[in-house]
Design an enzyme around this catalytic site. Structure first.
Site, PDB file in Angstrom:
ATOM      1  N   THR A  25       0.939  -1.305  -0.114  1.00 42.23           N
ATOM      2  CA  THR A  25       0.018  -0.003  -0.026  1.00 42.23           C
ATOM      3  C   THR A  25       0.821   1.238   0.125  1.00 42.23           C
ATOM      4  OG1 THR A  25      -1.674  -1.036   1.211  1.00 42.23           O
ATOM      5  CG2 THR A  25      -1.790   1.460   1.358  1.00 42.23           C
ATOM      6  N   GLN A  98      -4.021  -6.566  -7.455  1.00 41.49           N
ATOM      7  CA  GLN A  98      -4.237  -7.034  -6.085  1.00 41.49           C
ATOM      8  C   GLN A  98      -5.596  -6.810  -5.774  1.00 41.49           C
ATOM      9  OE1 GLN A  98      -2.945  -6.573  -1.930  1.00 41.49           O
ATOM     10  NE2 GLN A  98      -2.104  -8.636  -1.861  1.00 41.49           N
ATOM     11  N   HIS A 174      -6.688 -10.483  -2.388  1.00 39.63           N
ATOM     12  CA  HIS A 174      -6.026 -10.010  -1.157  1.00 39.63           C
ATOM     13  C   HIS A 174      -6.902 -11.341   0.044  1.00 39.63           C
ATOM     14  CE1 HIS A 174      -3.476  -8.717   2.093  1.00 39.63           C
ATOM     15  NE2 HIS A 174      -3.402  -7.340   1.707  1.00 39.63           N
ATOM     16  N   ASN A 177      -3.676 -10.623   5.887  1.00 35.48           N
ATOM     17  CA  ASN A 177      -3.409  -9.418   6.483  1.00 35.48           C
ATOM     18  C   ASN A 177      -4.484  -8.711   7.280  1.00 35.48           C
ATOM     19  OD1 ASN A 177      -0.942  -9.783   5.310  1.00 35.48           O
ATOM     20  ND2 ASN A 177      -0.599  -7.974   4.677  1.00 35.48           N
ATOM     21  N   TYR A 179      -7.833  -8.420   6.492  1.00 38.85           N
ATOM     22  CA  TYR A 179      -8.955  -7.802   5.716  1.00 38.85           C
ATOM     23  C   TYR A 179     -10.118  -8.579   5.419  1.00 38.85           C
ATOM     24  CZ  TYR A 179      -5.255  -4.587   5.372  1.00 38.85           C
ATOM     25  OH  TYR A 179      -4.048  -3.475   5.888  1.00 38.85           O
ATOM     26  N   ARG A 226      -3.479 -14.442  -2.234  1.00 36.77           N
ATOM     27  CA  ARG A 226      -2.564 -14.298  -1.275  1.00 36.77           C
ATOM     28  C   ARG A 226      -2.913 -14.646   0.112  1.00 36.77           C
ATOM     29  NH1 ARG A 226       1.394  -9.460   1.256  1.00 36.77           N
ATOM     30  NH2 ARG A 226       3.363 -10.450   0.815  1.00 36.77           N
ATOM     31  N   ASN A 234      -4.563  -6.363  13.278  1.00 33.11           N
ATOM     32  CA  ASN A 234      -5.538  -5.732  13.625  1.00 33.11           C
ATOM     33  C   ASN A 234      -6.946  -6.586  14.339  1.00 33.11           C
ATOM     34  OD1 ASN A 234      -5.245  -3.045  12.052  1.00 33.11           O
ATOM     35  ND2 ASN A 234      -5.348  -4.307  10.349  1.00 33.11           N
ATOM     36  N   GLY A 310       9.286  -6.947  -0.806  1.00 27.33           N
ATOM     37  CA  GLY A 310       8.590  -5.702  -0.726  1.00 27.33           C
ATOM     38  C   GLY A 310       9.444  -4.476  -0.342  1.00 27.33           C
TER      39      GLY A 310
END
Length: 357
Positions: A25, A98, A174, A177, A179, A226, A234, A310
């Site tokens: 991001t 993505q 995605h 992570n 989400y 992914r 989170n 990354g």
């Protein structure tokens, strides 16, 4: 490490090497979600790699979580992304956009419609996020109805079609992570009593149906996902059944002939080895914090077919050349990761510039 520089088959494509730019991001899109004016230059600079996976790109207004992240569901988005895909293809790389629905990791101040976030259940993550008013606590989301879950799957399908319209070679879903897709996996975020909650099979259902819808729309060879088994970002807690959910999910996805699975590995070596055994197609492996001396070891050992990087790729547009010549690497500047302009985006020096300096 030499195996990293060899070509490899991935879905419908042959890549020029086995190095992947991981999704990151950058929060530099325009307010309507169209990629910013420097995006084509940014991605094009790094397109001597085999595969570029773009930053997370929302499939709908509801899918946006952070400020100024890009979308891929309007004509303007398509035109903006077409400039990016053209720049990447000019240097020989392939590019997968993505698709990222943030789910409950969202704030009304950050989205175009300023509505409450949506998620499997009305459970707040318990973390703050950056908004136009500074850091704020993330409010509790609204639980999606069963019909809205199905509509969200169609939103993913539509976004995948638009990505291909924009010249992308495929899409990476995605599922990592913290989400939306991982929120369905986690019992502490998913309290549903319909077919999308309860058993691990039900909690994996949304991910599988998203994958199937996209594969039906654009082709399995242009579809990937992914995953980040064990991630606790989170407030996510996948519980004791987490590893078994990923074994089941990978078994079901393996039947579909997808381009690849992309695993962000967080330390459960036994599970990683099990998934590698289950998955019969291309596997991309990302290890956060991987040391330079370990680059290439997962491909050499056969644990992965490709390796994703990354921050090192972000800070080194000529990452591949530096690997081949054992040249020193630029350090990434965390102060410029999110938002802004060229600084920390398109202005990292390449070796020729360093030599002149």
């Amino acid at each position: 490490m030499n195996q990293l520089f060899q070509s490899v088959r991935l879905g419908e494509y042959t890549l020029q090497n086995r190095v992947v730019m991981a999704p990151m991001t950058r929060s530099r899109a325009q307010l309507d979600g169209t990629p910013g004016p420097l995006a084509a230059e940014y991605y094009g600079q790094r397109a001597d790699l085999g595969l570029i996976v773009t930053e997370g790109t929302q499939p709908s207004d509801d899918g946006q979580g952070y400020l100024t992240t890009p979308g891929i569901y309007t004509d303007a988005h398509v035109e903006g992304w077409r400039k990016v895909t053209t720049a990447v293809h000019a240097k020989g790389a392939r590019i997968f956009i993505q698709l990222m629905h943030a789910g409950r990791v969202s704030h009304p101040d950050n989205t175009p419609h300023h509505r409450q976030g949506v998620a499997p259940s009305a459970v707040a993550p318990g973390t703050p996020m950056f908004t136009v008013k500074g850091m704020q606590d993330i409010p509790a989301p609204r639980a999606l109805s069963t019909e809205e879950v199905r509509q969200t799957i169609q939103d993913f399908r539509h976004a995948a079609r638009r990505a291909i319209d924009a010249g992308a070679d495929g899409v990476e879903i995605h599922g990592a992570n913290s989400y939306l897709i991982q929120q369905f996996f986690a019992p502490n975020a998913n309290h549903r009593t319909d077919e999308y909650g309860g058993s691990l099979e039900n909690r994996a259902r949304f991910a599988i149906e998203v994958v199937k819808a996209i594969a039906d729309e654009v082709g399995a060879g242009k579809t990937a996902i992914r995953l980040s088994p064990g991630s606790t970002m989170n407030g996510i807690d996948e519980g004791a059944e987490g590893p078994d959910l990923y074994r089941y999910l990978t078994t079901e996805l393996d039947k579909l002939g997808l381009a690849y699975i992309h695993i962000m590995h967080l330390g459960n070596e036994t599970l990683l080895e099990d998934l590698r055994e289950i998955w019969k197609h291309s596997l991309i492996l990302s290890r956060p914090g991987r040391l330079r001396e370990d680059i290439g070891t997962d491909v050499t050992s056969g644990l992965a077919d490709l390796e994703a990087y990354g921050q090192m790729v972000l800070a080194n547009p000529d990452f591949l050349a530096r690997l081949k010549t054992n040249a020193p690497m630029n350090a990434a500047n965390s102060a410029t990761f999110f938002g802004g302009g060229a600084a920390g985006y398109t202005d990292y020096p390449v070796l020729s510039e360093v030599a002149v300096a």
